[in-house]
Scaffold this motif. Structure first.
Motif, mmCIF file in Angstrom:
data_model
loop_
_atom_site.group_PDB
_atom_site.id
_atom_site.type_symbol
_atom_site.label_atom_id
_atom_site.label_comp_id
_atom_site.label_asym_id
_atom_site.label_seq_id
_atom_site.Cartn_x
_atom_site.Cartn_y
_atom_site.Cartn_z
ATOM 1 N N LEU A 266 -17.612 -17.217 24.342
ATOM 2 C CA LEU A 266 -16.787 -16.169 22.641
ATOM 3 C C LEU A 266 -15.751 -16.695 22.147
ATOM 4 C CD1 LEU A 266 -19.709 -13.261 22.365
ATOM 5 C CD2 LEU A 266 -20.194 -15.523 21.463
ATOM 6 N N GLY A 267 -15.352 -17.038 23.299
ATOM 7 C CA GLY A 267 -13.383 -17.194 23.087
ATOM 8 C C GLY A 267 -12.822 -14.961 23.113
ATOM 9 N N LEU A 268 -14.202 -14.404 24.013
ATOM 10 C CA LEU A 268 -13.421 -12.714 23.960
ATOM 11 C C LEU A 268 -12.127 -12.309 25.691
ATOM 12 C CD1 LEU A 268 -16.932 -11.279 23.048
ATOM 13 C CD2 LEU A 268 -14.632 -11.457 21.369
ATOM 14 N N GLU A 269 -11.152 -12.410 25.083
ATOM 15 C CA GLU A 269 -10.645 -11.861 26.474
ATOM 16 C C GLU A 269 -11.121 -10.770 26.744
ATOM 17 O OE1 GLU A 269 -8.150 -14.176 26.540
ATOM 18 O OE2 GLU A 269 -8.239 -14.959 25.448
ATOM 19 N N LEU A 270 -11.518 -10.716 27.917
ATOM 20 C CA LEU A 270 -12.363 -9.670 28.706
ATOM 21 C C LEU A 270 -11.608 -8.838 29.524
ATOM 22 C CD1 LEU A 270 -14.726 -8.309 29.044
ATOM 23 C CD2 LEU A 270 -15.135 -10.095 31.116
ATOM 24 N N ILE A 271 -11.361 -7.403 29.271
ATOM 25 C CA ILE A 271 -10.877 -6.665 30.186
ATOM 26 C C ILE A 271 -11.081 -5.776 31.201
ATOM 27 C CG2 ILE A 271 -8.437 -4.969 30.296
ATOM 28 C CD1 ILE A 271 -7.368 -7.079 28.625
ATOM 29 N N ILE A 272 -11.252 -5.520 32.261
ATOM 30 C CA ILE A 272 -11.942 -5.020 33.155
ATOM 31 C C ILE A 272 -11.225 -3.123 33.442
ATOM 32 C CG2 ILE A 272 -13.483 -4.524 35.266
ATOM 33 C CD1 ILE A 272 -14.592 -7.363 33.165
ATOM 34 N N ILE A 273 -12.278 -2.583 33.685
ATOM 35 C CA ILE A 273 -11.200 -1.161 33.778
ATOM 36 C C ILE A 273 -12.666 -1.034 35.042
ATOM 37 C CG2 ILE A 273 -10.826 1.312 33.101
ATOM 38 C CD1 ILE A 273 -11.051 -0.156 30.169
ATOM 39 N N ASP A 274 -11.303 -0.120 35.876
ATOM 40 C CA ASP A 274 -12.543 0.346 37.195
ATOM 41 C C ASP A 274 -11.811 0.761 38.219
ATOM 42 O OD1 ASP A 274 -15.095 0.916 38.861
ATOM 43 O OD2 ASP A 274 -15.553 -0.900 38.464
ATOM 44 N N ALA A 590 -23.738 -11.940 25.374
ATOM 45 C CA ALA A 590 -23.170 -12.298 24.207
ATOM 46 C C ALA A 590 -22.969 -11.212 23.129
ATOM 47 C CB ALA A 590 -23.389 -13.643 23.982
ATOM 48 N N ALA A 591 -24.455 -11.115 22.931
ATOM 49 C CA ALA A 591 -24.643 -10.128 22.018
ATOM 50 C C ALA A 591 -24.348 -8.528 21.779
ATOM 51 C CB ALA A 591 -26.708 -9.487 21.395
ATOM 52 N N HIS A 592 -24.426 -7.818 23.615
ATOM 53 C CA HIS A 592 -23.452 -6.650 23.755
ATOM 54 C C HIS A 592 -22.498 -6.851 23.441
ATOM 55 C CE1 HIS A 592 -24.398 -2.759 25.334
ATOM 56 N NE2 HIS A 592 -23.426 -3.238 26.588
ATOM 57 N N MET A 593 -21.535 -7.964 23.549
ATOM 58 C CA MET A 593 -20.287 -7.835 23.177
ATOM 59 C C MET A 593 -19.555 -7.994 21.586
ATOM 60 S SD MET A 593 -18.127 -9.933 26.920
ATOM 61 C CE MET A 593 -20.242 -10.840 27.325
ATOM 62 N N LEU A 594 -20.136 -9.124 21.480
ATOM 63 C CA LEU A 594 -20.507 -9.001 20.082
ATOM 64 C C LEU A 594 -19.989 -7.148 19.141
ATOM 65 C CD1 LEU A 594 -21.761 -12.886 19.585
ATOM 66 C CD2 LEU A 594 -19.085 -12.312 18.919
ATOM 67 N N ALA A 595 -21.265 -7.395 19.270
ATOM 68 C CA ALA A 595 -21.799 -5.929 19.137
ATOM 69 C C ALA A 595 -20.491 -4.696 19.166
ATOM 70 C CB ALA A 595 -22.449 -4.778 19.565
ATOM 71 N N ALA A 596 -19.793 -4.659 20.767
ATOM 72 C CA ALA A 596 -18.665 -3.830 20.901
ATOM 73 C C ALA A 596 -17.924 -4.330 20.063
ATOM 74 C CB ALA A 596 -19.020 -4.024 21.902
#
Length: 717
Positions: A266-274, A590-596
């Motif tokens: 999707l071309g979304l840059e993903l950041i992980i918080i943990d 994909a749908a979950h992230m686009l909603a976010a």
């Protein structure tokens, strides 16, 4: 001799193919009776036979099919042109090419176009018929995702050699102008060069008849239409570059892979918080493939966790446009983070309702007569002994933690003597209270929704066959752990519509408007029930006409009702999302992230299922599928005697079953210690997805055979 196809509207009829004008009247066309392709090649010919056709597939796409004959059937090659079979290049430089030398037979403009896409001559069999298909969107636009074609063509019934996606996410595509008369080599090469994607199919045998080739192309076209007809690849507006934060990275690559791949596509840059020490924290090349950055944060579930997450996001130097989680115990915290930062989210109160099984129960049933909440066995005893209490337990009933997941510590209670033990088990888990509610007798289902502003974009039902606790004699120790899932649902259409509308209303009532939701429910008074349909196969069958009596003598309810079990405000788990992705072509992550990130335009695009509508098959499913859970056979240490994992060993030993297995995932490695139960639920060691294009029963039978055939070696204590 060169052969082409007159472009024309695809109407389900056989394609009309013609021979180029330089051929004589006795040359066979593809409309002649069946004969080997060798018959179209005249030994004296100086050109290779070359078939092609352009088909307007639907409003969204056209496709161009290209068929090249093998070297064993061609003496030399001269590309197709609009006149006399001479290439445009040779028409300028002379028939013998530059300086009078014969050009290499594989260096034509068309061949170069294929080679430049990585589909060069080295991939072609010397004795097979090579078939290529170019996907040509009908309008201009911007690519919504980079793996669109692979997603839509997964498990295609015609074997694929390679898929080449020519568009990067956000890339601008300009539709090519299709000409009904141009059939020069340059024109055909331009179709390859302007394609959004190209498919190289597994070579056909050189002995294939012309009629069989016609039927093959017709079948390809039909199947492509069912997969692409309602699925836009392009958006009319440019796709903005956005960044999304996943709160609580996944525990391993198996569980997280579908999320990371979807973000990348999707071309979304993903950041992980943990927490510090998570496996995605080290800044390695492998980890950078999955995420842009890792923000180490104290994730202790206390009153300060929201502030700590917000602080980590604020400190990050680049803008973050949305946050999401796949961890049930962080739903509320994530919504609070989004609200604090002004990011897209559903109300915090909606998540508070979904994670509290007592509150979600009250969406449909009032507290009192059949529903109660207690924090301990002592509180239960006080409730039962109080003369003012409205609660009157009706057996069988269900006791479960108000906070929990994966059927953990959920008990079916059939007699008063087991109620206290069930409450003790439920309250011991997560330190939460227990909810006591009716046991709803009827087919259990998983219902998955994709919503935008309360509108249902996608909905499906997966049938769950009876589990341990569904047995008539099941005791308090029996679990509700699922054993399998079957798609599409066998429930009647009117019952599926009842489920859809009942659960949609409850989601909106809870406060949810946009996102992906995995809802568990039961259908009370269904026309269907589970029975042995023969040879040990258990599936849904019709009970009988409404108003008749069941085998146990109870009168059937005249109208089916959908009873909510629980709401999960997220996609189904990574293994339960597998059937939906393969059966319907829906990528829930994909749908979950686009909603976010609030990208509703692309959210609408990714919620388009396949368009298969074969008789007796639920619309949108490409086949029937069965997800099989493999339970631990006993406690002990896992061994791999053959050196292969159980799933790989099964596929090696049973190639007949391998052909029917879509996905197979092992959970354990040699030396792992496992038990029969984990946190009050069955321990699973693998899952496999099988399919059938024949029938639902066939899919179930294959799934049962896989479960019986797989070998899990566990060395007991």
């Amino acid at each position: 001799m060169a052969v082409g196809v007159l472009p024309g509207q695809f109407d389900g009829q056989q394609p009309k193919l013609f021979l180029d004008s330089d051929t004589d009247s006795n040359s066979p066309t593809l409309n002649t009776p069946p004969s080997p392709l060798e018959s179209v090649n005249r030994p004296s010919s100086s050109r290779r036979p070359f078939f092609w056709e352009v088909v307007p597939l639907c409003d969204l796409y056209s496709v161009a099919h290209f068929i090249l004959l093998p070297s064993s059937l061609r003496l030399s090659y001269s590309p197709v042109s609009s006149r006399n079979g001479v290439s445009e290049t040779n028409a300028v430089k002379g028939v013998n090419g530059v300086n009078g030398h014969q050009p290499h037979p594989e260096t034509s403009r068309f061949i170069e176009a294929l080679t430049n896409l990585g589909l060069g001559q080295s991939n072609w069999a010397t004795a097979g018929v090579s078939v290529f298909t170019a996907i040509l969107p009908s309008t201009d636009g911007y690519a919504s995702r980079s793996d669109f074609l692979r997603l839509r063509l997964q498990d295609f019934p015609f074997p694929i050699s390679k898929i080449q996606e020519c568009l990067h996410v956000r890339q601008k595509y300009t539709a090519c102008r299709l000409s009904p008369f141009a059939h020069s080599e340059a024109y055909l090469a331009s179709l390859i060069e302007q394609a959004a994607g190209l498919i190289q199919w597994v070579d056909l045998e050189s002995s294939v008849s012309i009629l069989d080739l016609q039927q093959y192309l017709l079948g390809l076209t039909h199947e492509l239409r069912d997969r692409l007809n309602n699925a836009p690849w392009l958006t009319s507006q440019p796709v903005a570059r956005k960044r999304v934060a996943l709160i609580r990275g996944r525990p391993n690559l198996t569980a997280g892979g579908p999320v990371y791949r979807a973000a990348r596509a999707l071309g979304l840059e993903l950041i992980i918080i943990d927490d510090e020490g998570h496996w995605l924290q080290p800044d390695t090349d492998d980890n950078r493939m999955h995420r842009e950055a890792f923000l180490a944060t104290d994730m202790t579930e206390d009153a300060g966790v929201v502030d700590r997450i917000v602080a980590s996001i604020v400190r990050y130097p680049l803008p973050i446009h949305g946050v999401f989680t796949l961890s049930d115990n962080f739903f509320v915290a994530t919504a609070r983070v989004a609200e604090a930062l002004g990011l897209p989210t559903n109300p915090v109160s909606a998540f508070q309702t979904s994670v509290d099984k007592h509150r979600s129960r009250l969406l449909q049933d009032a507290t009192g007569h059949s529903v109660a909440r207690v924090s301990s066995v002592e509180e239960l005893n006080a409730l039962l002994s109080s003369p003012e209490a409205a609660f009157t337990p009706v057996y069988p009933l269900i006791v479960k933690p108000t906070k929990g997941w994966s059927s953990e510590c959920v008990s079916k209670v059939s007699s008063p003597g087991d109620l206290a033990a069930a409450v003790a088990k439920a309250t011991a888990r997560h330190g939460s209270a227990a909810v006591i509610e009716p046991f709803f007798d009827g087919p259990e289902i998983d219902a998955n929704f994709v919503l935008v502003d309360g509108e249902v974009l996608f909905f499906e039902i997966a049938d769950e066959p009876p589990c341990q606790a569904d047995g008539k004699d099941a005791g308090v120790e029996a679990t509700f752990s699922p054993e399998a899932l079957t798609l599409p649902s066998a429930l009647p259409g009117k019952e599926q519509e009842t489920v859809r509308e009942t659960l949609r209303v409850l989601l909106v009532k809870a406060g949810f408007r946009t996102g992906v939701f995995h809802v568990e429910a039961r259908v009370v008074g269904s026309e269907m029930e589970y029975r042995d349909v023969g040879k040990g196969v258990v599936d849904l069958v019709v009970r009988g006409s409404l108003g008749s009596c069941r085998e146990d003598g109870a009168a059937m309810v005249s109208k089916a009702e959908c009873k909510l079990v629980e709401i999960n405000a997220r996609p189904p788990g990574y293994r339960v999302s597998v059937p939906s992705r393969h059966t319907y072509g829906i990528d829930f992550f994909a749908a979950h992230m686009l909603a976010a990130v609030g990208d509703h335009d692309r959210l609408r695009l990714v919620a388009r299922s396949f368009d298969h509508a074969a008789e007796s098959r639920t619309r949108g499913a490409q086949y029937w599928s069965r997800l099989v859970y493999v339970p631990a056979p006993k406690e002990g240490v896992v061994r791999w005697p053959s050196g292969l994992s159980p799933c790989e060993e099964l596929k090696t030993r049973r190639p007949d079953l391998k052909e029917r297995i879509v996905v197979a995932v092992d959970y354990c490695a040699p030396g792992d210690r496992i038990g029969l139960y984990t946190d009050g639920a069955r321990t699973y060691v693998a899952h496999l997805l099988v399919y059938s294009r024949v029938s639902r029963r066939d899919a179930i039978e294959v799934g049962d055979e896989v479960l019986q055939a797989i070998r899990i070696e566990v060395e007991g204590e």
